[in-house]
Design a protein around this motif. Structure first.
Motif, mmCIF file in Angstrom:
data_model
loop_
_atom_site.group_PDB
_atom_site.id
_atom_site.type_symbol
_atom_site.label_atom_id
_atom_site.label_comp_id
_atom_site.label_asym_id
_atom_site.label_seq_id
_atom_site.Cartn_x
_atom_site.Cartn_y
_atom_site.Cartn_z
ATOM 1 N N TYR A 16 32.831 35.036 31.887
ATOM 2 C CA TYR A 16 33.135 34.976 33.309
ATOM 3 C C TYR A 16 33.007 36.213 33.886
ATOM 4 O O TYR A 16 33.476 37.313 33.343
ATOM 5 C CB TYR A 16 34.466 34.248 33.490
ATOM 6 N N LEU A 17 32.695 36.391 35.225
ATOM 7 C CA LEU A 17 32.851 37.672 36.030
ATOM 8 C C LEU A 17 34.471 38.123 35.858
ATOM 9 O O LEU A 17 35.249 37.387 36.323
ATOM 10 C CB LEU A 17 32.334 37.748 37.184
ATOM 11 N N ARG A 18 34.806 39.312 35.735
ATOM 12 C CA ARG A 18 35.988 39.821 35.829
ATOM 13 C C ARG A 18 36.430 40.361 37.266
ATOM 14 O O ARG A 18 35.501 40.545 38.163
ATOM 15 C CB ARG A 18 36.295 41.054 34.838
ATOM 16 N N GLU A 19 37.650 40.666 37.451
ATOM 17 C CA GLU A 19 37.941 41.066 38.734
ATOM 18 C C GLU A 19 37.176 42.318 39.400
ATOM 19 O O GLU A 19 36.732 42.801 40.259
ATOM 20 C CB GLU A 19 39.554 41.133 38.931
ATOM 21 N N ASP A 20 37.365 43.521 38.143
ATOM 22 C CA ASP A 20 36.767 44.730 38.493
ATOM 23 C C ASP A 20 35.368 44.645 38.657
ATOM 24 O O ASP A 20 34.686 45.400 39.508
ATOM 25 C CB ASP A 20 37.004 45.702 37.394
ATOM 26 N N GLU A 21 34.584 43.553 38.146
ATOM 27 C CA GLU A 21 33.038 43.369 38.423
ATOM 28 C C GLU A 21 33.141 42.775 39.665
ATOM 29 O O GLU A 21 32.051 43.207 40.553
ATOM 30 C CB GLU A 21 32.582 42.461 37.310
ATOM 31 N N ARG A 22 33.825 42.104 40.246
ATOM 32 C CA ARG A 22 33.721 41.696 41.652
ATOM 33 C C ARG A 22 33.985 42.627 42.875
ATOM 34 O O ARG A 22 33.578 42.673 43.849
ATOM 35 C CB ARG A 22 34.697 40.283 41.820
ATOM 36 N N ILE A 23 34.821 43.589 42.260
ATOM 37 C CA ILE A 23 35.043 44.669 43.299
ATOM 38 C C ILE A 23 33.992 45.520 43.250
ATOM 39 O O ILE A 23 33.485 45.889 44.465
ATOM 40 C CB ILE A 23 36.274 45.500 42.711
ATOM 41 N N HIS A 24 33.311 45.658 42.175
ATOM 42 C CA HIS A 24 31.943 46.559 42.254
ATOM 43 C C HIS A 24 30.802 45.532 42.984
ATOM 44 O O HIS A 24 29.986 46.361 43.556
ATOM 45 C CB HIS A 24 31.477 46.543 40.593
ATOM 46 N N ILE A 25 30.763 44.582 42.959
ATOM 47 C CA ILE A 25 29.888 43.581 43.642
ATOM 48 C C ILE A 25 30.122 43.798 45.183
ATOM 49 O O ILE A 25 29.150 44.441 45.897
ATOM 50 C CB ILE A 25 29.877 42.290 43.385
ATOM 51 N N ALA A 26 31.457 43.899 45.508
ATOM 52 C CA ALA A 26 31.724 44.200 47.076
ATOM 53 C C ALA A 26 31.484 45.490 47.688
ATOM 54 O O ALA A 26 30.661 45.676 48.535
ATOM 55 C CB ALA A 26 33.036 43.765 47.111
ATOM 56 N N ASP A 27 31.723 46.446 46.530
ATOM 57 C CA ASP A 27 31.391 47.817 47.018
ATOM 58 C C ASP A 27 29.857 48.049 47.098
ATOM 59 O O ASP A 27 29.442 48.709 48.224
ATOM 60 C CB ASP A 27 31.893 48.683 46.078
ATOM 61 N N ARG A 28 29.121 47.411 46.246
ATOM 62 C CA ARG A 28 27.498 47.847 46.250
ATOM 63 C C ARG A 28 26.896 46.754 47.462
ATOM 64 O O ARG A 28 25.835 47.278 48.018
ATOM 65 C CB ARG A 28 26.933 47.279 44.981
ATOM 66 N N LEU A 29 27.460 45.709 47.623
ATOM 67 C CA LEU A 29 27.213 44.835 48.718
ATOM 68 C C LEU A 29 27.180 45.857 50.242
ATOM 69 O O LEU A 29 26.245 45.724 51.263
ATOM 70 C CB LEU A 29 27.618 43.512 48.896
ATOM 71 N N ARG A 30 28.222 46.288 50.229
ATOM 72 C CA ARG A 30 28.668 47.321 51.582
ATOM 73 C C ARG A 30 27.431 48.512 51.660
ATOM 74 O O ARG A 30 27.174 48.870 52.587
ATOM 75 C CB ARG A 30 29.966 47.592 51.729
ATOM 76 N N GLU A 31 26.902 48.888 50.377
ATOM 77 C CA GLU A 31 26.109 49.730 50.383
ATOM 78 C C GLU A 31 24.517 49.297 50.586
ATOM 79 O O GLU A 31 23.728 50.194 50.337
ATOM 80 C CB GLU A 31 26.234 50.560 49.128
ATOM 81 N N ALA A 75 40.270 34.546 43.403
ATOM 82 C CA ALA A 75 41.183 33.449 43.481
ATOM 83 C C ALA A 75 40.449 32.161 43.421
ATOM 84 O O ALA A 75 40.936 31.036 42.889
ATOM 85 C CB ALA A 75 42.160 33.673 44.771
ATOM 86 N N ARG A 76 39.354 32.087 44.154
ATOM 87 C CA ARG A 76 38.724 30.876 44.062
ATOM 88 C C ARG A 76 38.050 30.439 42.657
ATOM 89 O O ARG A 76 38.091 29.266 42.289
ATOM 90 C CB ARG A 76 37.337 30.951 45.101
ATOM 91 N N ALA A 77 37.525 31.641 41.852
ATOM 92 C CA ALA A 77 37.065 31.139 40.655
ATOM 93 C C ALA A 77 38.313 30.851 39.682
ATOM 94 O O ALA A 77 38.108 30.040 38.966
ATOM 95 C CB ALA A 77 36.432 32.428 39.999
ATOM 96 N N ASP A 78 39.435 31.304 39.785
ATOM 97 C CA ASP A 78 40.708 31.199 38.934
ATOM 98 C C ASP A 78 40.887 29.580 39.373
ATOM 99 O O ASP A 78 41.425 28.850 38.542
ATOM 100 C CB ASP A 78 41.737 32.032 39.551
ATOM 101 N N ALA A 79 40.768 29.091 40.756
ATOM 102 C CA ALA A 79 41.299 27.949 40.778
ATOM 103 C C ALA A 79 40.493 26.727 40.363
ATOM 104 O O ALA A 79 40.688 25.694 40.144
ATOM 105 C CB ALA A 79 41.646 27.746 42.462
ATOM 106 N N ARG A 80 38.989 27.138 40.423
ATOM 107 C CA ARG A 80 38.169 26.395 39.909
ATOM 108 C C ARG A 80 38.113 25.940 38.144
ATOM 109 O O ARG A 80 37.515 25.146 37.839
ATOM 110 C CB ARG A 80 36.691 26.714 40.274
ATOM 111 N N ARG A 81 38.572 27.052 37.455
ATOM 112 C CA ARG A 81 38.565 27.061 36.387
ATOM 113 C C ARG A 81 39.542 26.010 35.436
ATOM 114 O O ARG A 81 38.988 25.619 34.285
ATOM 115 C CB ARG A 81 38.793 28.656 35.642
ATOM 116 N N PRO A 82 40.513 25.727 35.788
ATOM 117 C CA PRO A 82 41.349 25.007 34.952
ATOM 118 C C PRO A 82 40.831 23.758 34.716
ATOM 119 O O PRO A 82 39.961 23.108 35.133
ATOM 120 C CB PRO A 82 42.634 24.885 35.701
ATOM 121 N N ARG A 83 40.919 22.960 33.443
ATOM 122 C CA ARG A 83 40.356 21.867 32.980
ATOM 123 C C ARG A 83 41.567 20.873 32.585
ATOM 124 O O ARG A 83 42.563 21.379 31.930
ATOM 125 C CB ARG A 83 39.462 22.034 31.761
#
Length: 347
Positions: A16-31, A75-83
């Motif tokens: 699964y993608l981690r939070e730091d990876e999602r931050i990296h995605i957001a930063d690079r999308l802005r660039e 937060a959305r990914a965490d909400a979808r993950r529980p089983r």
């Protein structure tokens, strides 16, 4: 603060993608970085990045634009993950009722799913795939669909049949098998007579059986009398005594499935000099002529009956009647006529 040097984010073992990876995605999308550039930096697949953005972005419907916020995405990914999750059918009474009505009409899950898309084209909440219906049915004991499972599915099975991968299968016999992929090409085109397909039709409570042999080129049928036993030794002996009555040019090979009755296949080959080729697991179409003939024989030997009641003379009469029946695939010749022509030509 001076800008931190940008480098590739170390990807851990998690799928699964981690939070730091999602931050990296957001930063690079802005660039204005591309999906492939971001994926290479994170050591992920480009489809993983595009799917993450598509699923967890925030869309401004009034303006038709979107933006990606890493903490909201996390937060959305965490909400979808529980089983376990509530199934789509259990959440919607209208959907559950519609599916129940079509099950009452003996529709298959795939037919139901297509009908829902046709009936509710603009309502995605009423669309499901057939696997969703199957999973709900197999968990019907939890009350999601009020239905006797054996009546809801045409297979009549109340439990799913496990499907193992080919590489997980244990060897069927102690002696190595020769698979159908190694069968000579002359067998496939049916040009040369003498190549047979075989199987058993089983009687009531698996207590009796009849062996069936079909010649691939002429569709000529021979039946094996197995009144008391259809184990490996009995089938070996019945096959040996039957094929030894054939001319050598009509006894070239035998194709069978991987049933336990062929456990002595190597002994049969040693006694008759006829190689045995085995079909792949769960591949009845590889013995198509034999499967078709078994269906015809069920007219004489219905399922659920005791096959030991039939004498060798009766089996011979049934085979003779089938061999005198015209076949469309033979140009409306009978198997007996086609076999007689081949024997006359060979002589």
């Amino acid at each position: 603060m001076p800008p931190a040097p940008r480098g590739a984010v170390v990807c851990g073992p998690s799928r699964y993608l981690r939070e730091d990876e999602r931050i990296h995605i957001a930063d690079r999308l802005r660039e204005k970085a591309t999906m492939r550039q971001i994926a290479a930096e994170l050591g992920r697949s480009p489809s993983t990045i595009s799917r993450e953005i598509r699923r967890n972005r925030t869309v401004l419907h009034d303006y038709g634009t979107w933006y990606y916020r890493p903490h909201a995405a996390q937060a959305r990914a965490d909400a979808r993950r529980p089983r376990p999750k509530d199934r789509k059918i259990s959440r919607s009474g209208e959907l559950r009722t519609a599916i129940q009505e079509m099950l009452d009409e003996k529709w298959s899950p795939e037919q139901i799913c297509q009908a829902l898309r046709t009936r509710f084209p603009d309502r995605p909440e009423m669309h499901v795939v057939h696997e969703t219906v199957y999973q709900t049915l197999y968990l019907q004991g939890r009350g999601e669909l009020r239905r006797e499972l054996a009546g809801a599915l045409r297979s009549g099975r109340a439990r799913r049949k496990p499907r193992r991968q080919a590489q997980q299968r244990q060897p069927r016999y102690s002696h190595p098998m020769v698979m159908i992929s190694d069968r000579p090409a002359e067998v496939e085109d049916r040009a040369v007579p003498g190549h047979w397909e075989g199987d058993l039709i089983i009687g009531k409570n698996s207590g009796s059986a009849i062996g069936t042999l079909v010649e691939r080129s002429t569709r000529y049928v021979m039946l094996l009398h197995l009144p008391a036993d259809h184990g490996a030794e009995a089938v070996r002996d019945a096959l040996t005594s039957t094929v030894t009555t054939l001319p050598s040019r009509l006894a070239r090979s035998l194709t069978w499935d991987q049933g336990s009755e062929m456990g002595r296949h190597h002994e049969f080959t040693l006694a008759t000099d006829i190689p045995v080729y085995f079909c792949d697991p769960a591949s009845p179409w590889q013995r198509g002529s034999n499967e078709n003939t078994n269906g015809l024989l069920r007219q004489y030997f219905p399922k659920g009956t005791d096959l030991s009641d039939h004498t060798p003379e009766h089996l011979l009469a049934v085979a003779d009647q089938l061999n005198r029946r015209p076949r469309k695939t033979l140009g409306w010749e009978t198997p007996a006529e086609r076999l007689a022509k081949l024997l006359a030509t060979a002589s």
